[in-house]
Enzyme design. Structure first.
Site, mmCIF file in Angstrom:
data_model
loop_
_atom_site.group_PDB
_atom_site.id
_atom_site.type_symbol
_atom_site.label_atom_id
_atom_site.label_comp_id
_atom_site.label_asym_id
_atom_site.label_seq_id
_atom_site.Cartn_x
_atom_site.Cartn_y
_atom_site.Cartn_z
ATOM 1 N N CYS A 189 12.931 74.117 41.439
ATOM 2 C CA CYS A 189 14.469 74.395 41.829
ATOM 3 C C CYS A 189 15.089 72.961 42.351
ATOM 4 O O CYS A 189 14.300 72.801 43.250
ATOM 5 C CB CYS A 189 14.542 75.511 43.014
ATOM 6 S SG CYS A 189 16.224 75.785 43.965
ATOM 7 N N CYS A 223 15.866 73.273 46.114
ATOM 8 C CA CYS A 223 14.612 73.431 47.025
ATOM 9 C C CYS A 223 13.851 71.816 46.858
ATOM 10 O O CYS A 223 13.143 71.590 47.935
ATOM 11 C CB CYS A 223 13.779 74.639 46.512
ATOM 12 S SG CYS A 223 14.503 75.973 46.232
#
Length: 448
Positions: free
Chosen positions: A393, A396
Site C-alpha cells: 500500500c 502505508c
C-alpha cells in the site's frame, strides 16, 4: 503555506481530530490496562511522560509539522522489494498517495538540501527559478571560496556516510514530493498475507530472535494454541540491553502505526464517499489486555519507550540547530525564522525533561565487542528500512518509510555525541550532518 488554504485547513483539522481521538483512546486503555509505573530499562514513569508531552511538547510539535519545511517529504514509492517477488500493489483507491506538483513545493526546498545552512541564500531575488536555485546549490555566490569548498566537502562526506536507514536517491526520477498533511496516516483496507509478511520478516529475521522462540503476534495472526508468549519474554529479558532496546523500538514503532490506523479507520464507504473515524473494536483487538493475553499493554509500553528514545535524540541534536549557519530554508524568510524559533523552543523543552534515557549505557563493554555489536545493530535496522519497500500500500509505505527513517535518524544522533559537540559555529561540519529528509522524518516520526 502552498496550495488551497481551505484544503490545508481541513487537512490540519483532520489531523487535530485524529490526535484528540488518540488521546481519548489512550486514556480508555490506560484506565482498563492500568498502564502506569516505571518503564523497563530506564528510570522514567509513564505519568511523567504523559504530562510532559500533553502540556509542553505536543502542541508545539503539531504546529511545527504544519509548516512548509516539515510538510513536504521527498520519497520514492516505486523502489522494488529487495527480498521477495512483488506481491502486487494495493488496488484500493485509499492506498493511493497523491504527489505534490513541483509548482506547489517552495522554491527553497526544491533547490537542494544544503540551503538550510545559508542565511545568505534567503534573498529570494537570487532564486528566480528552480533551475537557477539548483545551479547555486542554495549557496549565495557572495560566499567565500573557503565556504563553498566546505559545502562541497559536506556533500561528499554525506554521500559516503554510514546511515541506519537505506536512503532514497532524491535525484531519481521516481522520487516525488508528498504533502504529508494531504496524505495522512490512516487505515486504508490494506491487510492480509502481504501486510503480515512484512511484519513477520521484520520480527523473525531482524530482531535477534531465533525461530525456535515464539513471538506473540496481534490476535489477527494465526494462533499458537495456549502459548501466551511468556516464554518469549523470558528469552527477551535474558538478552543484552542493546538487543532488548532494538526489539522495544521495533515493537513501539509497530504499536504507533497500529494506534494511528485504529484512530483514523475506514469505517464505511457510501456512494463513493468514505467515512473515517475511530474504530474502538479494532483498537480493543490489538491492545486490550484480555483480548491480547496481556500483550497489548506491553506494546504500548514499548511505544512510550520509543517516545523516550526520540525525545532524547531531539535534546542531543539541539546544538546542531542552534548554530546560526543552520537555516530551515524554504525561500520565505519570515516563515523560516518562525519555524526555527519554534524548533529551538521545542529543544529547550526537551532539555528540561529530567528522566531521559541514558544511551551511554549502550555499547559500553570492551571496545571491540561494543563496536561489533553496534555495527550489527545498525545493519539490522538498515535492513528493516529496506523491508519498507515491500509494503504493498503506497500510503502505508510512505508512512512506514518516513517513521523508520525518523527513528534511524534518532539513532544516528544518539551515537554521534562527540561529533555534535565538536561542530563549528559558522560552517558546515564533515563530522556530522543531517539532510533535510532526515530532519523532516525525525520531526514527523516524533510527531506520530
Amino acid at each position: 503555506m502552498s496550495g488551497s488554504g481551505g484544503t490545508v485547513r481541513s487537512a490540519a483539522a483532520r489531523a487535530r481530530l485524529a490526535t484528540r481521538l488518540l488521546a481519548v483512546l489512550s486514556c480508555v486503555l490506560t484506565a482498563e490496562a492500568q498502564l502506569t509505573g516505571v518503564l523497563d530499562d530506564c528510570l522514567c514513569d509513564i505519568e511523567s511522560i504523559d504530562d510532559f508531552n500533553t502540556f509542553k511538547i505536543f502542541p508545539k510539535i503539531q504546529k511545527l509539522q504544519e509548516r512548509d519545511y516539515f510538510r513536504y517529504y521527498k520519497v520514492n514509492l516505486k523502489r522494488p522489494c529487495p527480498f521477495w517477488a512483488d506481491d502486487g500493489h494495493c488496488s484500493i483507491k485509499d492506498c493511493h498517495v497523491e504527489p505534490c506538483p513541483e509548482s506547489k513545493v517552495p522554491v527553497g526546498i526544491k533547490a537542494g538540501s544544503s540551503n538550510k545552512y545559508s542565511k545568505a541564500a534567503n534573498n529570494s531575488e537570487e532564486l528566480e527559478d528552480c533551475e537557477q536555485a539548483n545551479k547555486l546549490g542554495a549557496v549565495n555566490s557572495t560566499l567565500s571560496n573557503q565556504s563553498k569548498e566546505a559545502f562541497i566537502d559536506w556533500a561528499r562526506y554525506d554521500d559516503s556516510q554510514d546511515h541506519f536507514c537505506e536512503l532514497d536517491d532524491e535525484r531519481s526520477p521516481d522520487a516525488q514530493y508528498v504533502d504529508l498533511l494531504l496524505n495522512p496516516e490512516r487505515y486504508t483496507g490494506y491487510k492480509g498475507p502481504s501486510a503480515w509478511r512484512v511484519w513477520n520478516s521484520i520480527y523473525e529475521e531482524n530482531c535477534f530472535k531465533p525461530r525456535s522462540v515464539y513471538r506473540p503476534l496481534n490476535p489477527l495472526a494465526p494462533s499458537r494454541g495456549g502459548d501466551d508468549g511468556e516464554s518469549f519474554y523470558t528469552w527477551l529479558e535474558g538478552l543484552c540491553l542493546e538487543k532488548r532496546v532494538f526489539y522495544k523500538l521495533i515493537s513501539g514503532l509497530h504499536a504507533s502505526i497500529n494506534l494511528h490506523l485504529c484512530a483514523d479507520y475506514l469505517l464505511e464507504e457510501t456512494w463513493g464517499k468514505p467515512r473515517w473515524g475511530p474504530n474502538v473494536k479494532e483498537f480493543t483487538r490489538r491492545f486490550d489486555p484480555i483480548e491480547t493475553k496481556g500483550e497489548g499493554p506491553r506494546r504500548l509500553k514499548n511505544l512510550y519507550f520509543l517516545y523516550l528514545i526520540e525525545l532524547r535524540a531531539l535534546s542531543k541534536v539541539a546544538p546542531y540547530f542552534e548554530r546560526s549557519v543552520v537555516d530551515l530554508y524554504t525561500g520565505n524568510g519570515h516563515e523560516d525564522a518562525e519555524s526555527k524559533a519554534l524548533l529551538l523552543d521545542i529543544f529547550r523543552d526537551t532539555k528540561s525533561f529530567r528522566m531521559h534515557f541514558d544511551e551511554k549505557s549502550m555499547f559500553a563493554g570492551d571496545k571491540k565487542g561494543a563496536k561489533s555489536l553496534k555495527e550489527e545493530f545498525r545493519l539490522h535496522f538498515k535492513n528493516i528500512s529496506r523491508i519498507m519497500d515491500c509494503v504493498g500500500c503506497d500510503k502505508c509505505r510512505l508512512w512506514g518509510k518516513l517513521q523508520t527513517q525518523g527513528l534511524g535518524t534518532a539513532l544516528k544522533i544518539l551515537f554521534s555525541e562527540k561529533e555534535i559537540q565538536s561542530l563549528p559555529e559558522n560552517s558546515p561540519s564533515k563530522g556530522f550532518q543531517l539532510t533535510r529528509q532526515e530532519i523532516v522524518a525525525l520531526v514527523n516520526a516524533f510527531g506520530r
